[in-house]
Scaffold this active site. Structure first.
Site, PDB file in Angstrom:
ATOM      1  N   GLY A 231       0.795  -1.217   0.000  1.00 23.14           N
ATOM      2  CA  GLY A 231       0.000   0.000   0.000  1.00 23.14           C
ATOM      3  C   GLY A 231       0.830   1.270   0.000  1.00 23.14           C
ATOM      4  O   GLY A 231       0.275   2.374   0.134  1.00 23.14           O
ATOM      5  N   GLU A 257       2.936 -12.955 -16.160  1.00 23.67           N
ATOM      6  CA  GLU A 257       2.460 -14.333 -16.065  1.00 23.67           C
ATOM      7  C   GLU A 257       1.369 -14.441 -14.997  1.00 23.67           C
ATOM      8  O   GLU A 257       1.629 -14.271 -13.812  1.00 23.67           O
ATOM      9  CB  GLU A 257       3.628 -15.253 -15.721  1.00 23.67           C
TER      10      GLU A 257
END
Length: 445
Positions: A231, A257
């Site tokens: 965050g 991926e």
């Protein structure tokens, strides 16, 4: 990993004069690792041993202990693991009332709780990546690029334990394969002892692989920010640094991926901010917005599309290294970003385009009995909202068709399709909100 065990062996030895009672007990049912094990991040040595340290929530600890994920032979077992955010050394405290073989042996905990290390040497031998810092960035934070070999490979061997704990479905990469490197987010913090060490905040493992005839693609295989530092924008820094490398080294494009929903949200926000000031897309973007504002749905005879000109995706790939699939996703977000959210007709037109695109992807453009079909199919995963897509053979007789859609099937199909579209609209709106907040100056430019 340092291990500390607290059992009842001493007490048993001291009370050896007491006669043991022999009885029959049931087969040991075992204890799930998720029920007896906790993992903490220790910012400094004082945090070790404190259960009010920063706790992390691994998605699953059971898979470290055999196929059934259980620990056998312990009564009242409790395992606390503290992982240093500085060195990545780990300390495990194991306590239990007693051990006994209840028919399935006594689980050896040491092979599982092995030492998972190194940062300073790796950072010193790495290459700092310069990136444009935003106003909220901590200037003490650095991004360092290292080849995944030697000390860096040893560091990864310690990091992978955290990846396996926190990222569902993750597997270790093959560091013996050529082309792997890591980007580390580190912070040089002064400690009370006046010594200074690098503190690891997060990392990304990326792979360079060949693309015919003479280019290289860059794939992000793993990316993780340690829980205490999530965050704070470190994941964004990593993605921006990777994009910078791709542009400076003329990489073909960048892919990720199997990204999580949140990683895709961050990635799309970054790419949209770059595209906002990318002049080549502005004429086509303006034309598309005008088209949506002027479309009359009541006179619509075919599918609505928001596909950009064919050559535009290639231009974006060449200059910004954004792959085609990602650019098409960002294209829709950019269109939504420029629409008047209070204009219901305009927003309805946009949703209709998303609807037609989603329907085309799932069902194809064929009509009649051929093409793709979306059919509800109950599964153990979700009995009410699971579905399957069928392809019927071209030229097959109507009697040979695999699926016959009834009116109730078509109704269910429409409901599921609208649910998918609503979810996509929410995702688009969330990214647009973030881009609008962070790119106010670019929107008004």
């Amino acid at each position: 990993m340092a291990l500390k065990q607290k059992g009842s062996a001493d007490a048993a030895a001291a009370d050896g004069s007491k006669r043991r009672r022999v009885g029959f007990a049931g087969i040991d049912a075992g204890t799930e690792a998720n029920e007896c094990m906790q993992v903490f991040i220790a910012r400094n040595s004082d945090d070790v041993g404190l259960e009010d340290s920063i706790s992390i929530e691994p998605f699953d600890l059971n898979h470290f202990f055999g196929e059934d994920g259980k620990i056998y032979g312990y009564t009242d077992l409790k395992i606390n693991v503290w992982i240093s955010a500085i060195s990545l050394h780990a300390y495990a405290e194991i306590s239990f009332k007693e051990t006994s073989d209840g028919g399935k042996g006594i689980t050896d905990l040491k092979p599982v709780l092995q030492e998972c290390d190194y940062i300073s040497d790796v950072v010193k031998n790495g290459t700092p990546i310069k990136h444009d810092a935003s106003d909220e960035d901590d200037l003490a934070v650095e991004i360092v690029r290292v080849e995944l070999q030697g000390a860096a490979a040893f560091l990864y061997s310690r990091l992978i334990s955290l990846v396996l704990l926190l990222v569902e479905g993750s597997t270790p990469i093959d560091i013996t394969e050529h082309g792997w490197e890591m980007l580390l987010v580190v912070k040089k913090a002064a400690l009370e002892s006046s010594a200074s060490k690098y503190q690891l905040l997060g990392f990304a493992a990326v792979h360079h692989f060949y693309r015919y005839p003479e280019s290289t693609r860059l794939r992000i295989s793993q990316i993780l920010v340690l829980p205490p530092y999530q965050g704070e924008g470190h994941g964004r820094r990593l993605l921006e640094a990777i994009n910078s490398i791709a542009e400076s080294e003329n990489i073909y494009d960048v892919t990720i991926e199997d990204p999580s929903d949140y990683l895709q949200y961050i990635r799309s926000s970054i790419d949209c901010l770059c595209l906002l000031t990318f002049e080549p897309i502005k004429p086509a973007l303006g034309d598309m917005i005008l088209s949506l504002e002027g479309t009359n749905l009541s006179k619509r005879t075919g599918s609505l599309t928001m596909v950009p000109p064919a050559d535009l995706a290639e231009t974006v790939r060449l200059k910004l290294k954004i792959n085609k699939k990602q650019f098409l996703r960002c294209w829709e977000i950019l269109i939504y970003l420029h629409l008047d959210s209070e204009d219901c007709k305009c927003i309805d037109n946009f949703r209709a385009c998303i609807y037609d695109r989603t329907k085309g992807e799932l069902l194809g453009g064929a009509s009649g009995t051929n093409g793709k079909r979306l059919v509800q199919m109950a599964t153990s995963f979700d009995e009410d909202s699971s579905f399957a897509v069928y392809w019927t053979k071209e030229g097959a007789d109507s009697d040979d068709q695999t699926v016959e859609q009834q009116p109730e099937d078509l109704k269910t199909q429409e409901e599921q399709l609208n649910e998918l579209v609503d979810n996509q609209m929410e995702e688009i709106a969330e990214v647009a909100k973030n881009v609008r907040s962070r790119g106010k100056d670019k929107l008004t430019a």
